[in-house]
Structures are given as C-alpha cells and as structure tokens.
Enzyme design. Sequence first.
Site, PDB file in Angstrom:
ATOM      1  N   GLY A  46      33.212  37.309  32.072  1.00  0.00           N
ATOM      2  CA  GLY A  46      34.425  37.642  31.337  1.00  0.00           C
ATOM      3  C   GLY A  46      35.569  36.750  31.784  1.00  0.00           C
ATOM      4  O   GLY A  46      35.574  36.266  32.924  1.00  0.00           O
ATOM      5  N   GLN A  51      44.200  34.181  33.059  1.00  0.00           N
ATOM      6  CA  GLN A  51      43.506  33.496  34.158  1.00  0.00           C
ATOM      7  C   GLN A  51      43.507  31.979  33.995  1.00  0.00           C
ATOM      8  O   GLN A  51      43.162  31.257  34.937  1.00  0.00           O
ATOM      9  CB  GLN A  51      42.056  33.988  34.264  1.00  0.00           C
ATOM     10  CG  GLN A  51      41.931  35.429  34.720  1.00  0.00           C
ATOM     11  CD  GLN A  51      40.477  35.857  34.781  1.00  0.00           C
ATOM     12  OE1 GLN A  51      39.906  36.264  33.785  1.00  0.00           O
ATOM     13  NE2 GLN A  51      39.862  35.752  35.948  1.00  0.00           N
ATOM     14  N   CYS A 104      35.522  38.732  40.383  1.00  0.00           N
ATOM     15  CA  CYS A 104      36.524  38.169  39.481  1.00  0.00           C
ATOM     16  C   CYS A 104      36.660  36.678  39.761  1.00  0.00           C
ATOM     17  O   CYS A 104      36.739  36.277  40.925  1.00  0.00           O
ATOM     18  CB  CYS A 104      37.864  38.867  39.711  1.00  0.00           C
ATOM     19  SG  CYS A 104      39.168  38.293  38.627  1.00  0.00           S
ATOM     20  N   LEU A 105      36.675  35.870  38.709  1.00  0.00           N
ATOM     21  CA  LEU A 105      36.792  34.423  38.896  1.00  0.00           C
ATOM     22  C   LEU A 105      38.118  34.044  39.553  1.00  0.00           C
ATOM     23  O   LEU A 105      38.241  32.964  40.118  1.00  0.00           O
ATOM     24  CB  LEU A 105      36.648  33.705  37.541  1.00  0.00           C
ATOM     25  CG  LEU A 105      35.270  33.833  36.872  1.00  0.00           C
ATOM     26  CD1 LEU A 105      35.287  33.203  35.484  1.00  0.00           C
ATOM     27  CD2 LEU A 105      34.179  33.201  37.729  1.00  0.00           C
ATOM     28  N   HIS A 146      37.934  45.600  32.675  1.00  0.00           N
ATOM     29  CA  HIS A 146      38.372  44.614  33.671  1.00  0.00           C
ATOM     30  C   HIS A 146      39.232  43.528  32.999  1.00  0.00           C
ATOM     31  O   HIS A 146      40.292  43.152  33.506  1.00  0.00           O
ATOM     32  CB  HIS A 146      37.121  44.012  34.338  1.00  0.00           C
ATOM     33  CG  HIS A 146      37.391  42.922  35.345  1.00  0.00           C
ATOM     34  ND1 HIS A 146      37.026  43.026  36.668  1.00  0.00           N
ATOM     35  CD2 HIS A 146      37.967  41.692  35.216  1.00  0.00           C
ATOM     36  CE1 HIS A 146      37.377  41.912  37.305  1.00  0.00           C
ATOM     37  NE2 HIS A 146      37.945  41.080  36.445  1.00  0.00           N
ATOM     38  N   GLU A 147      38.765  43.036  31.840  1.00  0.00           N
ATOM     39  CA  GLU A 147      39.486  41.937  31.171  1.00  0.00           C
ATOM     40  C   GLU A 147      40.810  42.410  30.562  1.00  0.00           C
ATOM     41  O   GLU A 147      41.815  41.688  30.612  1.00  0.00           O
ATOM     42  CB  GLU A 147      38.601  41.284  30.102  1.00  0.00           C
ATOM     43  CG  GLU A 147      37.321  40.624  30.633  1.00  0.00           C
ATOM     44  CD  GLU A 147      37.531  39.751  31.850  1.00  0.00           C
ATOM     45  OE1 GLU A 147      38.566  39.079  31.946  1.00  0.00           O
ATOM     46  OE2 GLU A 147      36.646  39.757  32.732  1.00  0.00           O
ATOM     47  N   HIS A 150      43.453  42.473  33.096  1.00  0.00           N
ATOM     48  CA  HIS A 150      44.032  41.147  33.345  1.00  0.00           C
ATOM     49  C   HIS A 150      45.240  40.907  32.434  1.00  0.00           C
ATOM     50  O   HIS A 150      46.239  40.326  32.853  1.00  0.00           O
ATOM     51  CB  HIS A 150      43.005  40.035  33.073  1.00  0.00           C
ATOM     52  CG  HIS A 150      42.175  39.673  34.262  1.00  0.00           C
ATOM     53  ND1 HIS A 150      42.714  39.196  35.441  1.00  0.00           N
ATOM     54  CD2 HIS A 150      40.837  39.695  34.461  1.00  0.00           C
ATOM     55  CE1 HIS A 150      41.745  38.953  36.304  1.00  0.00           C
ATOM     56  NE2 HIS A 150      40.587  39.252  35.734  1.00  0.00           N
TER      57      HIS A 150
HETATM   58 ZN    ZN Z   1      38.721  39.141  36.569  1.00  0.00          ZN
END
Ligand code: ZN
Length: 183
Positions: A46, A51, A104-105, A146-147, A150
Amino acid sequence: MTLIKILTVPDPFLRLRAKEVANVTFEIKKLLDDMLETMYEANGIGLAATQIKENKRLIVMDCGIQNSRQEENEKKEFVPNPIKMINPELRFKSSEIVEREEGCLSIPGYNAKIKRSKSIKVSYIDQNGNKKEIQANGLLATCIQHEIDHLNGVLFVDYLSRLKKETILKKVTKNYYKNNDEK
Ligand code: ZN
C-alpha cells in the site's frame, strides 16, 4: 512510468492532512500509476500520496486476490489485484477487531501488531471518475485503514504505547539523518 522517492519519518509531510482531489485529470491518473509502480518496486502492499510528498487524497494498494477457502498462513501464489482510490472515505467499521502485523514504507525495518476493524466499507472515486463503494475484509481491510490513516497524518506507530512508539521513531530518525548526511 516514474519511480518516486518515498518519504520516511520524521519528514513533517507525513503528518499532513491531505487535500481532496477535485477532478480526475490525466495528471492524477499518471500519479496513481507512478504510485503503484513505486509501491511494487519497494515491495509494499500500500502507498498513500502523502508518502511521496503529494498533498492529495490518493491511495494505491495490492493485497492480491484473497481466497477465503485458503488458510491465512498457508503459502499461496500471489495473484495481483491493484486498487487505486481517489478521496477514499470509511463508511463503516466493524466493532469486531483483528490484530495484524503491520509495517510501513515510511518506517522502514519495523513491524508491530496493530488492532483494527475486521471488516469495513469504503467509498471512493475510481480512476475513471466513477463513485464506488466496496466492502473489505482480512488483509485488504487492514491495508485500507492503514492507507487512509496516512491521508490524515496518522502512522501505525501512533497506536503503540508511548515507549514502543518513541523507540521505533528514534531508531528510524537516526537512520534518516545518517542517510541524508551521506548524500
Ligand atoms: Zn504506511
């Protein structure tokens, strides 16, 4: 397509509440494609626009095709299922909660078990400008929550105890400055 640099903590952009997208333009479609490619390249499932330093309510995901007959932990072949959402909005969150390991990236190298609603309903605009609503369960439900977090400046570590959160953020922040100094 273009690969885009993914921001990591403590970049302040990750704490921004992203703005709604007014029109599904060519640029938005291209951005969604670039986000998906960037996500695949980083081995993520995701990615949210914040991000990659875009102040827009856009998320992309690929949790594969889920087969309910297969056990969660059973090894299975990954069948791609790319999803792009513009202005996603949670319409329903089940009171039933599941705990799942999340990473998470933007917080590389750290995972933690996070409790979230087991099933959700989400409305969004698709890449063709059509309004959609889907119900999601399992990994996809976790991923969507989660997204969307963000887009509201919320990170998974915010759900952890203060001590755990600070320990993780401190370590990633140290690497962030080390990597930026080296450049
Ligand atoms: Zn994330």
